[in-house]
Design a protein around this motif. Sequence first.
Motif, PDB file in Angstrom:
ATOM      1  N   ALA A  75       6.822   3.850   4.433  1.00 16.92           N
ATOM      2  CA  ALA A  75       5.451   3.751   3.965  1.00 16.92           C
ATOM      3  C   ALA A  75       5.223   2.385   3.335  1.00 16.92           C
ATOM      4  O   ALA A  75       6.143   1.576   3.187  1.00 16.92           O
ATOM      5  CB  ALA A  75       5.183   4.862   2.952  1.00 16.92           C
ATOM      6  N   LEU A  76       3.969   2.107   2.972  1.00 11.36           N
ATOM      7  CA  LEU A  76       3.669   0.861   2.279  1.00 11.36           C
ATOM      8  C   LEU A  76       4.331   0.861   0.902  1.00 11.36           C
ATOM      9  O   LEU A  76       4.544   1.918   0.308  1.00 11.36           O
ATOM     10  CB  LEU A  76       2.157   0.705   2.126  1.00 11.36           C
ATOM     11  CG  LEU A  76       1.366   0.430   3.406  1.00 11.36           C
ATOM     12  CD1 LEU A  76      -0.122   0.422   3.096  1.00 11.36           C
ATOM     13  CD2 LEU A  76       1.779  -0.898   4.025  1.00 11.36           C
ATOM     14  N   PRO A  77       4.651  -0.310   0.366  1.00 13.91           N
ATOM     15  CA  PRO A  77       5.283  -0.380  -0.962  1.00 13.91           C
ATOM     16  C   PRO A  77       4.400   0.287  -2.018  1.00 13.91           C
ATOM     17  O   PRO A  77       3.188   0.030  -2.066  1.00 13.91           O
ATOM     18  CB  PRO A  77       5.403  -1.886  -1.213  1.00 13.91           C
ATOM     19  CG  PRO A  77       5.376  -2.510   0.139  1.00 13.91           C
ATOM     20  CD  PRO A  77       4.491  -1.640   0.978  1.00 13.91           C
ATOM     21  N   PRO A  78       4.966   1.133  -2.850  1.00 15.04           N
ATOM     22  CA  PRO A  78       4.175   1.792  -3.905  1.00 15.04           C
ATOM     23  C   PRO A  78       3.435   0.803  -4.793  1.00 15.04           C
ATOM     24  O   PRO A  78       2.320   1.085  -5.248  1.00 15.04           O
ATOM     25  CB  PRO A  78       5.237   2.569  -4.691  1.00 15.04           C
ATOM     26  CG  PRO A  78       6.341   2.804  -3.710  1.00 15.04           C
ATOM     27  CD  PRO A  78       6.361   1.592  -2.833  1.00 15.04           C
ATOM     28  N   ALA A  79       4.035  -0.366  -5.032  1.00 14.15           N
ATOM     29  CA  ALA A  79       3.383  -1.358  -5.890  1.00 14.15           C
ATOM     30  C   ALA A  79       2.059  -1.822  -5.289  1.00 14.15           C
ATOM     31  O   ALA A  79       1.064  -2.005  -6.007  1.00 14.15           O
ATOM     32  CB  ALA A  79       4.313  -2.555  -6.103  1.00 14.15           C
ATOM     33  N   LEU A  80       2.028  -2.014  -3.951  1.00 16.40           N
ATOM     34  CA  LEU A  80       0.796  -2.440  -3.291  1.00 16.40           C
ATOM     35  C   LEU A  80      -0.260  -1.345  -3.365  1.00 16.40           C
ATOM     36  O   LEU A  80      -1.438  -1.613  -3.643  1.00 16.40           O
ATOM     37  CB  LEU A  80       1.078  -2.804  -1.834  1.00 16.40           C
ATOM     38  CG  LEU A  80      -0.136  -3.234  -0.998  1.00 16.40           C
ATOM     39  CD1 LEU A  80      -0.800  -4.466  -1.605  1.00 16.40           C
ATOM     40  CD2 LEU A  80       0.275  -3.510   0.451  1.00 16.40           C
TER      41      LEU A  80
ATOM     42  N   GLU B 226      -1.752  -1.324  -6.729  1.00 16.08           N
ATOM     43  CA  GLU B 226      -2.688  -2.439  -6.901  1.00 16.08           C
ATOM     44  C   GLU B 226      -4.037  -2.108  -6.268  1.00 16.08           C
ATOM     45  O   GLU B 226      -5.093  -2.401  -6.837  1.00 16.08           O
ATOM     46  CB  GLU B 226      -2.114  -3.709  -6.284  1.00 16.08           C
ATOM     47  CG  GLU B 226      -1.009  -4.367  -7.085  1.00 16.08           C
ATOM     48  CD  GLU B 226      -0.598  -5.699  -6.472  1.00 16.08           C
ATOM     49  OE1 GLU B 226      -1.491  -6.460  -6.039  1.00 16.08           O
ATOM     50  OE2 GLU B 226       0.610  -5.966  -6.405  1.00 16.08           O
ATOM     51  N   PHE B 227      -3.988  -1.522  -5.076  1.00 18.47           N
ATOM     52  CA  PHE B 227      -5.229  -1.112  -4.421  1.00 18.47           C
ATOM     53  C   PHE B 227      -6.004  -0.133  -5.310  1.00 18.47           C
ATOM     54  O   PHE B 227      -7.204  -0.296  -5.549  1.00 18.47           O
ATOM     55  CB  PHE B 227      -4.932  -0.446  -3.076  1.00 18.47           C
ATOM     56  CG  PHE B 227      -4.588  -1.397  -1.961  1.00 18.47           C
ATOM     57  CD1 PHE B 227      -5.139  -2.667  -1.907  1.00 18.47           C
ATOM     58  CD2 PHE B 227      -3.715  -1.011  -0.951  1.00 18.47           C
ATOM     59  CE1 PHE B 227      -4.830  -3.545  -0.866  1.00 18.47           C
ATOM     60  CE2 PHE B 227      -3.401  -1.875   0.089  1.00 18.47           C
ATOM     61  CZ  PHE B 227      -3.958  -3.144   0.130  1.00 18.47           C
ATOM     62  N   ARG B 228      -5.317   0.894  -5.790  1.00 18.47           N
ATOM     63  CA  ARG B 228      -5.986   1.914  -6.612  1.00 18.47           C
ATOM     64  C   ARG B 228      -6.574   1.299  -7.879  1.00 18.47           C
ATOM     65  O   ARG B 228      -7.680   1.660  -8.305  1.00 18.47           O
ATOM     66  CB  ARG B 228      -5.000   3.032  -6.957  1.00 18.47           C
ATOM     67  CG  ARG B 228      -4.561   3.859  -5.748  1.00 18.47           C
ATOM     68  CD  ARG B 228      -3.770   5.088  -6.168  1.00 18.47           C
ATOM     69  NE  ARG B 228      -3.346   5.861  -5.008  1.00 18.47           N
ATOM     70  CZ  ARG B 228      -2.144   5.761  -4.447  1.00 18.47           C
ATOM     71  NH1 ARG B 228      -1.235   4.926  -4.963  1.00 18.47           N
ATOM     72  NH2 ARG B 228      -1.837   6.483  -3.389  1.00 18.47           N
ATOM     73  N   ALA B 229      -5.853   0.362  -8.481  1.00 17.29           N
ATOM     74  CA  ALA B 229      -6.336  -0.287  -9.701  1.00 17.29           C
ATOM     75  C   ALA B 229      -7.605  -1.093  -9.424  1.00 17.29           C
ATOM     76  O   ALA B 229      -8.529  -1.128 -10.252  1.00 17.29           O
ATOM     77  CB  ALA B 229      -5.250  -1.188 -10.278  1.00 17.29           C
ATOM     78  N   ALA B 230      -7.672  -1.731  -8.258  1.00 16.09           N
ATOM     79  CA  ALA B 230      -8.858  -2.517  -7.904  1.00 16.09           C
ATOM     80  C   ALA B 230     -10.079  -1.615  -7.758  1.00 16.09           C
ATOM     81  O   ALA B 230     -11.177  -1.947  -8.233  1.00 16.09           O
ATOM     82  CB  ALA B 230      -8.611  -3.288  -6.613  1.00 16.09           C
TER      83      ALA B 230
ATOM     84  N   PRO C 226      -4.569  -8.925   1.732  1.00 17.11           N
ATOM     85  CA  PRO C 226      -5.233  -7.619   1.605  1.00 17.11           C
ATOM     86  C   PRO C 226      -5.814  -7.340   0.226  1.00 17.11           C
ATOM     87  O   PRO C 226      -6.940  -6.844   0.111  1.00 17.11           O
ATOM     88  CB  PRO C 226      -4.117  -6.629   1.959  1.00 17.11           C
ATOM     89  CG  PRO C 226      -3.228  -7.390   2.879  1.00 17.11           C
ATOM     90  CD  PRO C 226      -3.234  -8.798   2.363  1.00 17.11           C
ATOM     91  N   MET C 227      -5.063  -7.671  -0.830  1.00 13.13           N
ATOM     92  CA  MET C 227      -5.553  -7.383  -2.173  1.00 13.13           C
ATOM     93  C   MET C 227      -6.814  -8.183  -2.482  1.00 13.13           C
ATOM     94  O   MET C 227      -7.787  -7.665  -3.046  1.00 13.13           O
ATOM     95  CB  MET C 227      -4.456  -7.704  -3.194  1.00 13.13           C
ATOM     96  CG  MET C 227      -4.726  -7.183  -4.591  1.00 13.13           C
ATOM     97  SD  MET C 227      -4.765  -5.388  -4.633  1.00 13.13           S
ATOM     98  CE  MET C 227      -6.453  -5.120  -5.101  1.00 13.13           C
ATOM     99  N   ALA C 228      -6.813  -9.458  -2.093  1.00 11.92           N
ATOM    100  CA  ALA C 228      -7.987 -10.306  -2.317  1.00 11.92           C
ATOM    101  C   ALA C 228      -9.177  -9.808  -1.500  1.00 11.92           C
ATOM    102  O   ALA C 228     -10.326  -9.844  -1.966  1.00 11.92           O
ATOM    103  CB  ALA C 228      -7.662 -11.752  -1.959  1.00 11.92           C
ATOM    104  N   ALA C 229      -8.912  -9.333  -0.277  1.00  9.50           N
ATOM    105  CA  ALA C 229      -9.985  -8.815   0.570  1.00  9.50           C
ATOM    106  C   ALA C 229     -10.638  -7.591  -0.067  1.00  9.50           C
ATOM    107  O   ALA C 229     -11.872  -7.459  -0.074  1.00  9.50           O
ATOM    108  CB  ALA C 229      -9.433  -8.463   1.950  1.00  9.50           C
TER     109      ALA C 229
END
Length: 295
Positions: free
Chosen positions: A15-20, A23-27, A105-108
């Motif tokens: 799966a995708l890294p939990p940290a990423l 970060e998505f959820r926090a945004a 992705p995070m910036a997007a």
Amino acid sequence: MKVFFMINVGRRASALPPALLNEFRAAFEGAGVSVEIVECHDPGDCPDLLRRAEAEGFDTLFIGGGDGTIHSVLNVMTPGAFTLGVVPMGTVNAFARSFGIPLRPMAAVKVLLNDSQVVAMDVGRVNDRQFLCFASVGFDAAVVHDVALGKVKKLLGRLAFSFCTLRAVGRRARLVQFKVEGAGFEQQKGHSLVLSNVKNYAGVNLFSRARPDSGDMEMVVFGPKGLMPLARWAAVSMSRSGEAPTIAVKQFCVTGERLLIVQLDGEPVTLEHSERLEFETLPGAVRVLLPRAKR
């Protein structure tokens, strides 16, 4: 806004890294937006996921993936069900490059949540299949099919298309001729046709006149005299010395004596009765989130 964030992770087991994901959820939380993040391992799961999202009242769909992922979603979602937001996580990411969506992705995600506007974007259709970014027929489409067949795309990334093009030119592969009718001329023969709704094609801004909500698309047809016109068009488009010779089109037909090779949004596709291809532009057919500063 209630966002269903579907991320194409392919067929890999991890799966995708939990940290990423955190970060998505926090945004989303920071923007005060409700979100459900779902990882999609198999394109076959996409229709069921979208039906569930629609039934549960999600009005916005964030797509984590490349241009091919956008294409897959467009062809299975209920028309008008969602406003689309594209988070580039693919190879070429022509859609994101064309509209100034950050490639990280995070910036997007942050731009789409905090500094975007809804645009009613045109959609292309050929026979019974839709596309959002671009399409091609003939030689160019054959190159896309070649890229998809092997591991070269995974190894070379965006350079895979240049590599396969040079390889195909060297062996003069698949110079199948066809005829184009409509689109401002009675009839034109060619061996390669490229149609685009966005500026960026194969990682380069080749269609400078393309606009997402113009009601038409930009097209170029290369005649039956070999491959040099295609090379000259690419050279002019990539230089700052002039405009490439494209034409704005709304509806036209392509016919061949045998089945024609087609790609849509960078994906090799097989269409029934592809010896006759009916193209048309559907004005404002899908709502998309685009950065305010660049369209």
